[in-house]
Design an enzyme around this catalytic site. Sequence first.
Site, PDB file in Angstrom:
ATOM      1  N   ALA A 276     -16.580  71.710  93.193  1.00 13.97           N
ATOM      2  CA  ALA A 276     -17.401  70.874  92.323  1.00 13.97           C
ATOM      3  C   ALA A 276     -18.434  70.144  93.176  1.00 13.97           C
ATOM      4  O   ALA A 276     -18.130  69.661  94.265  1.00 13.97           O
ATOM      5  CB  ALA A 276     -16.515  69.868  91.584  1.00 13.97           C
TER       6      ALA A 276
ATOM      7  N   HIS B  49     -28.292  68.974  83.824  1.00 16.81           N
ATOM      8  CA  HIS B  49     -28.500  70.363  84.253  1.00 16.81           C
ATOM      9  C   HIS B  49     -29.811  70.898  83.676  1.00 16.81           C
ATOM     10  O   HIS B  49     -30.591  71.551  84.369  1.00 16.81           O
ATOM     11  CB  HIS B  49     -27.343  71.254  83.775  1.00 16.81           C
TER      12      HIS B  49
END
Length: 167
Positions: free
Chosen positions: A9, A48
């Site tokens: 991550a 994102h």
Amino acid sequence: MIIYISGGARSGKSRYAQQMALQLSENPVYVATARIWDENFAKRVELHKADRGPEWSVLEKEHNIHLLPLENRIAVIDCVTLWLTNLFVRFEEDTEKTLDAFKAEIDAIDGLAGTFIIISNEIGMGVHAETELGRKFTDLQGWANQYVASKAEKAIFMVSGLPMSLK
């Protein structure tokens, strides 16, 4: 051609994949496999999206990625973890059916003309899952990651924003 990018991550996987896609195409496709389940996740998805410019086409699909219009395109598929989660729920937590369906989708994508940059979270580098369901999913993701990596022409492992070529 499949290019596989794995890592932990926040390791820089998505950013690296997007840079690679932009080097290969002026109008790449971003395939989002996420299903929004809460407000926090919705905010992450918005961040994102803000990372990508107008040159990107965005397709959102939880599974059956191979049915999208990806032929002869450069596509970033982000990410295997969410894609598997969607299939896992669809097949009522049956790992065998989930893995078979995932492999069939990967095989279909591998048969298309184009370049497919597939992103996944590397599994097994953190805390051991406390629940049986968590351990079941960890196994599933490990097997799925191995399958994508075996099909990939290139495999890259991201560590702290740095790419390490594996294959």
